[in-house]
Design an enzyme around this catalytic site. Structure first.
Site, PDB file in Angstrom:
ATOM      1  N   ILE A   1       5.260  -5.733   9.308  1.00  0.00           N
ATOM      2  CA  ILE A   1       5.670  -6.955   8.604  1.00  0.00           C
ATOM      3  C   ILE A   1       7.193  -7.077   8.559  1.00  0.00           C
ATOM      4  CG2 ILE A   1       5.680  -8.036   6.307  1.00  0.00           C
ATOM      5  CD1 ILE A   1       2.771  -6.880   5.988  1.00  0.00           C
TER       6      ILE A   1
ATOM      7  N   ASP B   1      15.610   1.230   8.245  1.00  0.00           N
ATOM      8  CA  ASP B   1      14.346   1.959   8.357  1.00  0.00           C
ATOM      9  C   ASP B   1      14.616   3.453   8.454  1.00  0.00           C
ATOM     10  OD1 ASP B   1      11.345   0.712   9.223  1.00  0.00           O
ATOM     11  OD2 ASP B   1      11.608   2.870   9.572  1.00  0.00           O
TER      12      ASP B   1
ATOM     13  N   SER C   1       1.498  -6.684  -2.634  1.00  0.00           N
ATOM     14  CA  SER C   1       0.197  -6.485  -1.957  1.00  0.00           C
ATOM     15  C   SER C   1      -0.896  -7.084  -2.825  1.00  0.00           C
ATOM     16  CB  SER C   1      -0.069  -4.987  -1.783  1.00  0.00           C
ATOM     17  OG  SER C   1      -1.428  -4.755  -1.403  1.00  0.00           O
TER      18      SER C   1
ATOM     19  N   TYR D   1       0.151   3.473  -4.950  1.00  0.00           N
ATOM     20  CA  TYR D   1       0.516   2.254  -4.218  1.00  0.00           C
ATOM     21  C   TYR D   1       0.256   1.022  -5.087  1.00  0.00           C
ATOM     22  CZ  TYR D   1       0.298  -1.075  -0.258  1.00  0.00           C
ATOM     23  OH  TYR D   1       0.484  -2.122   0.604  1.00  0.00           O
TER      24      TYR D   1
ATOM     25  N   LYS E   1       3.051  -1.642  -6.509  1.00  0.00           N
ATOM     26  CA  LYS E   1       3.018  -3.069  -6.166  1.00  0.00           C
ATOM     27  C   LYS E   1       2.859  -3.927  -7.421  1.00  0.00           C
ATOM     28  CE  LYS E   1       3.314  -2.534  -1.663  1.00  0.00           C
ATOM     29  NZ  LYS E   1       4.589  -2.801  -0.975  1.00  0.00           N
TER      30      LYS E   1
HETATM   31  N1  LIG Z   1      -0.427  -4.026   6.517  1.00  0.00           N
HETATM   32  C1  LIG Z   1      -1.030  -4.456   5.451  1.00  0.00           C
HETATM   33  O1  LIG Z   1      -2.232  -4.747   5.481  1.00  0.00           O
HETATM   34  C2  LIG Z   1      -0.273  -4.631   4.160  1.00  0.00           C
HETATM   35  C3  LIG Z   1      -0.927  -5.253   3.090  1.00  0.00           C
HETATM   36  C4  LIG Z   1      -0.242  -5.436   1.898  1.00  0.00           C
HETATM   37  C5  LIG Z   1       1.065  -5.004   1.771  1.00  0.00           C
HETATM   38  N2  LIG Z   1       1.673  -4.392   2.822  1.00  0.00           N
HETATM   39  C6  LIG Z   1       3.048  -3.957   2.623  1.00  0.00           C
HETATM   40  O2  LIG Z   1       3.854  -4.480   3.647  1.00  0.00           O
HETATM   41  C7  LIG Z   1       4.982  -3.629   3.838  1.00  0.00           C
HETATM   42  C8  LIG Z   1       5.108  -3.342   5.323  1.00  0.00           C
HETATM   43  O3  LIG Z   1       3.976  -2.598   5.733  1.00  0.00           O
HETATM   44  P1  LIG Z   1       3.435  -2.618   7.228  1.00  0.00           P
HETATM   45  O4  LIG Z   1       1.991  -2.844   7.156  1.00  0.00           O
HETATM   46  O5  LIG Z   1       4.297  -3.486   8.051  1.00  0.00           O
HETATM   47  O6  LIG Z   1       3.634  -1.067   7.593  1.00  0.00           O
HETATM   48  P2  LIG Z   1       4.382  -0.325   8.775  1.00  0.00           P
HETATM   49  O7  LIG Z   1       3.981   1.092   8.632  1.00  0.00           O
HETATM   50  O8  LIG Z   1       4.153  -1.018  10.069  1.00  0.00           O
HETATM   51  O9  LIG Z   1       5.929  -0.507   8.391  1.00  0.00           O
HETATM   52  C9  LIG Z   1       6.507   0.170   7.311  1.00  0.00           C
HETATM   53  C10 LIG Z   1       7.913   0.570   7.709  1.00  0.00           C
HETATM   54  O10 LIG Z   1       8.523   1.176   6.560  1.00  0.00           O
HETATM   55  C11 LIG Z   1       9.293   2.270   7.027  1.00  0.00           C
HETATM   56  N3  LIG Z   1       9.504   3.229   5.932  1.00  0.00           N
HETATM   57  C12 LIG Z   1       8.570   3.977   5.297  1.00  0.00           C
HETATM   58  N4  LIG Z   1       9.147   4.768   4.389  1.00  0.00           N
HETATM   59  C13 LIG Z   1      10.487   4.515   4.428  1.00  0.00           C
HETATM   60  C14 LIG Z   1      11.612   5.019   3.732  1.00  0.00           C
HETATM   61  N5  LIG Z   1      11.497   5.972   2.791  1.00  0.00           N
HETATM   62  N6  LIG Z   1      12.833   4.536   4.041  1.00  0.00           N
HETATM   63  C15 LIG Z   1      12.976   3.587   4.987  1.00  0.00           C
HETATM   64  N7  LIG Z   1      11.953   3.073   5.697  1.00  0.00           N
HETATM   65  C16 LIG Z   1      10.714   3.529   5.413  1.00  0.00           C
HETATM   66  C17 LIG Z   1       8.453   2.859   8.151  1.00  0.00           C
HETATM   67  O11 LIG Z   1       9.221   3.700   9.002  1.00  0.00           O
HETATM   68  C18 LIG Z   1       7.955   1.596   8.845  1.00  0.00           C
HETATM   69  O12 LIG Z   1       8.834   1.173   9.861  1.00  0.00           O
HETATM   70  C19 LIG Z   1       4.724  -2.383   2.986  1.00  0.00           C
HETATM   71  O13 LIG Z   1       5.457  -2.467   1.791  1.00  0.00           O
HETATM   72  C20 LIG Z   1       3.248  -2.462   2.700  1.00  0.00           C
HETATM   73  O14 LIG Z   1       2.922  -1.828   1.506  1.00  0.00           O
HETATM   74  C21 LIG Z   1       1.033  -4.192   4.000  1.00  0.00           C
END
Ligand SMILES: NC(=O)c1ccc[n+]([C@@H]2O[C@H](COP(=O)([O-])OP(=O)(O)OC[C@H]3O[C@@H](n4cnc5c(N)ncnc54)[C@H](O)[C@@H]3O)[C@@H](O)[C@H]2O)c1
Length: 261
Positions: free
Chosen positions: A26, A45, A151, A164, A168
């Site tokens: 995202i 990141d 979320s 988590y 959120k």
């Molecule tokens: N994918 C889903 O279904 C979903 C649903 C609801 C919420 N979200 C939220 O969306 C956001 C993005 O998630 P995503 O699905 O794109 O996941 P993703 O794993 O593709 O991306 C997450 C990114 O965060 C980085 N990251 C993790 N810990 C870190 C840290 N300590 N410092 C810096 N960077 C860090 C990772 O390296 C990664 O690039 C998150 O906050 C997640 O909770 C995702």
């Protein structure tokens, strides 16, 4: 009552945006969507190599300033250096998207102090600390706005990920408090709550479940694409959203509202 164009804005904003978690899923889709609209981006990141390579790809593809910054957001002592790099790469900073995330999967039984600290210090603490650091930039740039990626788990009860869910849920209430603090300066802050979005974070869960397990409940009958969340974030950061603050925009294809079995 007439509206003041200089306050509400109608044209495209061109200030830079910091996107945490910008190397994947995202966060990356959001960085690309913003760059496509002409906004310079800083991809923060923990995966520095990917942040740097994706930023270079964005600069090449969209012809705007883009920088990749390696930073572990759970360690606030690293923020100053990341901010220095960002401020020297982007002329103005007028936006922040906090999308970095990790998910606990061990339910109550798997909770330890380390699991708690990692969840809260990745999702919740960086948002408020980064806003504090970036406040002078936001105050200097009219139209500045912030989006926290929350979320549907802020609202739904899921036994698998209590930390988590707490982080959120905390984000939703913290954003309402910050909206009160930032509103007088004209700085807006909102949350976007995605449902199930097919990213590297969700893929292992999708692979482990029977086919269609998530889709059955979702009113649109499918998982979301990161671009579909990114466009909502871009809207909230734009002048089009000039009267929206303290809100939660749910982007879940009809999941929270579903009564399907
Ligand atoms: N994918 C889903 O279904 C979903 C649903 C609801 C919420 N979200 C939220 O969306 C956001 C993005 O998630 P995503 O699905 O794109 O996941 P993703 O794993 O593709 O991306 C997450 C990114 O965060 C980085 N990251 C993790 N810990 C870190 C840290 N300590 N410092 C810096 N960077 C860090 C990772 O390296 C990664 O690039 C998150 O906050 C997640 O909770 C995702």
């Amino acid at each position: 009552m007439t509206t003041n164009e200089s306050v509400v804005g109608s044209g495209a904003l061109s200030t830079g945006v910091v996107i945490t978690g910008g190397a994947s899923g995202i966060g990356l889709a959001t960085a690309r969507a913003l760059a496509q609209a002409g906004r310079p981006v800083a991809l923060w990141d923990i995966n520095q190599a990917k942040a740097v390579s994706e930023a270079a790809r964005i600069a090449d593809e969209f012809g705007c300033a883009a920088v990749g910054v390696g930073v572990d957001l759970s360690d606030p002592s690293l923020y100053a250096a990341a901010l220095r790099t960002t401020r020297s790469a982007l002329t103005d900073i007028g936006g922040l998207v906090h999308a970095a995330g990790v998910v606990d999967t061990g339910s109550l039984d798997g909770v330890t102090v380390d699991v708690w600290d990692l969840g809260i210090n990745t999702h919740l603490r960086p948002l408020i600390l980064l806003i504090k650091e970036l406040l002078p930039d936001f105050e200097a740039n009219p139209g500045s706005a912030i989006v926290g990626i929350a979320s549907i788990n802020a609202t739904l009860g899921n036994a698998v990920n209590p930390v988590y869910s707490a982080a959120k849920g905390g984000m939703l209430s913290m954003v309402r408090s910050l909206a009160d603090r930032l509103g007088p300066a004209g700085i807006r802050i909102n949350c976007v709550s995605p449902g199930q979005i097919l990213t590297p974070m969700l893929q292992p869960t999708v692979d482990a479940l029977p086919a269609g397990a998530f889709e059955r409940r979702i009113l649109l009958g499918r998982l979301g694409h990161p671009d579909e969340v990114a466009r909502a974030v871009r809207f909230l950061l734009s002048a089009e959203a000039s009267y929206i603050t303290a809100a939660e925009l749910v982007v879940d294809g009809g999941n929270i509202s579903s009564q399907r079995m």
